[in-house]
Structures are given as C-alpha cells and as structure tokens.
Design a protein around this motif. Structure first.
Motif, PDB file in Angstrom:
ATOM      1  N   ASN A 193      15.305  16.753  36.017  1.00 24.95           N
ATOM      2  CA  ASN A 193      15.498  18.203  35.869  1.00 24.95           C
ATOM      3  C   ASN A 193      16.038  18.589  34.486  1.00 24.95           C
ATOM      4  N   GLU A 196      14.310  21.775  31.956  1.00 24.76           N
ATOM      5  CA  GLU A 196      14.684  23.181  32.138  1.00 24.76           C
ATOM      6  C   GLU A 196      16.090  23.444  31.596  1.00 24.76           C
TER       7      GLU A 196
ATOM      8  N   ASP B 111      12.953  16.093  43.283  1.00 20.10           N
ATOM      9  CA  ASP B 111      14.128  16.332  42.454  1.00 20.10           C
ATOM     10  C   ASP B 111      14.489  17.808  42.339  1.00 20.10           C
ATOM     11  N   GLY B 112      13.465  18.656  42.331  1.00 14.87           N
ATOM     12  CA  GLY B 112      13.725  20.077  42.139  1.00 14.87           C
ATOM     13  C   GLY B 112      12.467  20.790  41.706  1.00 14.87           C
ATOM     14  N   LEU B 113      12.647  21.990  41.172  1.00 15.71           N
ATOM     15  CA  LEU B 113      11.516  22.743  40.632  1.00 15.71           C
ATOM     16  C   LEU B 113      11.416  22.493  39.137  1.00 15.71           C
ATOM     17  N   HIS B 114      10.173  22.479  38.665  1.00 16.81           N
ATOM     18  CA  HIS B 114       9.938  22.235  37.246  1.00 16.81           C
ATOM     19  C   HIS B 114       9.045  23.327  36.699  1.00 16.81           C
ATOM     20  N   ASN B 206      17.201  25.301  40.786  1.00 13.99           N
ATOM     21  CA  ASN B 206      17.810  23.966  40.849  1.00 13.99           C
ATOM     22  C   ASN B 206      19.333  24.051  40.907  1.00 13.99           C
ATOM     23  N   TYR B 210      21.816  22.433  43.888  1.00  5.33           N
ATOM     24  CA  TYR B 210      22.779  21.357  43.680  1.00  5.33           C
ATOM     25  C   TYR B 210      24.230  21.822  43.662  1.00  5.33           C
TER      26      TYR B 210
END
Lengths: 222, 222
Positions: A193, A196, B111-114, B206, B210
């Motif tokens: 990540n 970003e 893992d998350g957004l990209h 993200n 988290y």
C-alpha cells in the motif's frame, strides 16, 4: 533506542533529527557519506536545540558506522540514492535493525510534480527489495514538509502514514513517530500500500504551489 | 445556478445533493438512467431535508434532461461508466456547461485498494478526452467519503481538491465547493495534476481499514 538518520545532514534528516532529539529520549545518530559533514550537522543541530533549552543527544558518523550502532535506520536520502545507500550499509544490518524509508520518486513538469515510482511499485518497495531478506523495512515520514519539520516553532498537528509487512517493526515505528510532538502515525497496512502513501508528497507540493496561503503543507485524516 | 448530479441516486450523488440543497441557493437536479429512480431519490432527499427544517430545491430527471437544464454537470457515476455517461449526454453539453468529475479508478486485493488509473493518466483526464472539446472539465469531490457526505450531522471540516485547465470553470467549481459548509476547496492546478488527487481515494479507504477509530475518513491540508 538508537535512531540513525542516514543522509541526516539533508532536509528531512535535519527535521527528524531535531524532533527526535527534542521530543524523545532516544539517541540520534547523524550519518553521512562524509563524517566531517555529519559532525558539522551535529554542531548545528545541538546549537539549535541548546538555544531552545533542549537536551541534545546527537552524534555524527559515516553512514555505515551510524547504521551499525542503531536499532532503527532511517534512509533520509534522495530517492535515487536509496537503493545504493541500502547496499552501502547492508553488511551492518540484521533482523534486529528496522530500516525506515521516507523517500518518494517524483518528476516535475510545467504543471507540477507527478508521482513517478520505480517499476517495483514504490520507492518503499524498492528499498525492501534491495535490503537483506531478514531486515524488516517500514515506510514512514514520506509526506512531511522538510521546512516545517525543521522549524521547531511549527507545532505540526499532522499525520504520517506507516506501511510495513513486519507487524512488530511497523508497531515500533508507529510508536516512535507518535513520540514526536504534534505528529500522529497511522497504519496503512503492508508495503503493497506504499504507492498511495508516497503519492501524497507530490500532491502536497502541488497544493503549496497553487494556494498562496499554504506553504510547507502537510496532511491530516479524520 | 443549476447543478445536475448524473448518477445522483448513488452514494456520492446523494451526499452532494443533500449538501448543495441544504447549504446553497442553487437548484439541484438529480439525474439517473431511469427517471423513476431519480424521482424516488428526490422524494427521499426531500424527506431528509424537510425533517431538518431545510428547504429542498431538488428535481428528478433522466440524465440527458438533467444535463440539458444544468450549468454544472457532476458525473457522480462509477468510474467505468464515466466515459459512457459523457457520451450519453454530450449532445446537450456546450461551452456554457461545466462538466465535473469525482470518479477514481481503483483495484482491490487482500492488502487494500490501489490506485488504478486509465492509460490517459487519470479518470479526470479520461472524462476530458471523451467530452466535446468546447466543454470545460473540472475534477473535484474525489476524496469525500460518501457516508460522511450523506450524513448531514457530520460537520465535515474537510478539503476537496480541484483541478482543471479552464481557469473560469475551475473558479466556479472552487466557489461552489466552498459553499458547502465545512468543506474547503483547494486549487491543485491543471488536469495533468489529477492522478495525485485521485490517488488519495484508495489511500483514505486503506486508512479507514487499518485504523479502527477512523471511519469514512477525509483529508485536510495545512
């Protein structure tokens, strides 16, 4: 803890050195390729801190010696030196040393700065790729304006974003960043990540350019 | 002024509709591919606003009719519909109509957004490419959490980032965004700077993922 700031004579290194020395009990080691430059920087930082009545617990070394003595090694070097700096110190790093990278790849044109990551996805991931496998790598301190960080009159009230695949190392860096007054560290997950997070650096520089009243701008999330 | 929110029955459209209707004197037009859906949304928004003692100046139309009547057309549709929605309404757009795009291309993994922009560099630039040449395109409202925007109890205290190549159109959108209470609009320069603005959207998602205490998070620069 001992914190080594490799390239600690440069802009972001100076700000982190002054803040860690003023706000925490950790020992700050300034690293440079030239030990004379490191010692000169230490003298300047000590003068600045002592002028403010703050204790200055800072020493200067060549990068390898600073890294060898440290628990946390911050690669506060320009992005195009990040990989080479890792290789220069890799023999003194081990699984007990946390490698922290704040570097961001950018390119400028007439419109502004643009995020320009290496092919692996981010400078943070490039550092992880170049570091020995057993060394935990954490991305942090990417989006702090060096001038704001170096100006101890600036109360910050900013966030820094932290990424890492090693949960313990990431927790250590989150805690360390939170010890800096006015700084809040947020977990943004794994190294994947990082792009970003790094992208915010050209963004804040563009915001400063196009808004007269916003210089050395940082970011807060809420 | 008349503001059309194409896709105004969706998440970001709902939030902008409620805020523009409550905080400004502009007329809000909800557009949808299905006019029945548009009118249902208007009923819901009016009920929400009237329950709060706010005037509701909102009407519902099929997208083309909403765009035809408006001075500012906001493409509050998912990113993969943005280009097609421009083409569906292009015959009713002209140099007097400002086209505003808040859409962002993202891809998720474990893992998350990209950030995942189209090849032209950003969704904002894609919209500019697909729009008729004489229609000024402005990027804005990318990084606002839909749930926060739709919850009129949320005081926001957030920034929105605005990019555009047409200075007058950009100024109009900056002013319009600043009319929303608790929102500050910042100029980030030309459309070429859109990618770093759009990248903040996966980042804030993200951060919310988290950090337990940060939901529907937005951003502020200072």
């Amino acid at each position: 803890m001992r914190i080594a700031l490799l390239g600690g004579t440069g802009d972001i290194g100076q700000g982190l050195a002054l803040r860690f020395a003023r706000d925490t009990d950790h020992e700050v080691l300034i690293g440079s390729r030239d030990p004379e430059k490191a010692r000169d920087a230490v003298e300047r930082y000590e003068a600045e801190l002592e002028g403010r009545g703050a204790d200055a617990n800072i020493k200067g070394f060549v990068n390898e010696m600073a890294a060898d003595r440290a628990d946390v090694v911050v690669l506060s070097v320009p992005p195009y030196y990040a990989g080479d700096t890792v290789e220069a110190v890799e023999d003194v790093l081990d699984e007990e040393t946390i490698l922290v990278t704040p570097a961001v790849g950018m390119q400028g044109d007439e419109d502004g700065l643009h995020y320009h990551p290496p092919s692996v996805g981010s400078v943070t991931q490039l550092v992880a790729q170049r570091a020995p496998d057993e060394v935990p790598v954490v991305g942090a301190f990417h989006n702090l304006a060096a001038d704001a960080l170096s100006n101890l009159d600036d109360e910050l009230e900013l966030d820094t974003l932290v990424v890492g695949d090693d949960a313990d190392a990431k927790r250590t860096v989150l805690n360390l960043a939170n010890e800096i007054e006015g700084l809040r560290a947020l977990d943004v997950g794994p190294l994947a990540n990082a792009a970003e997070v790094e992208s915010v650096t050209p963004l804040v520089i563009n915001i400063a350019r196009y808004n007269e009243d916003l210089h050395d701008v940082g970011v807060q999330f809420h």
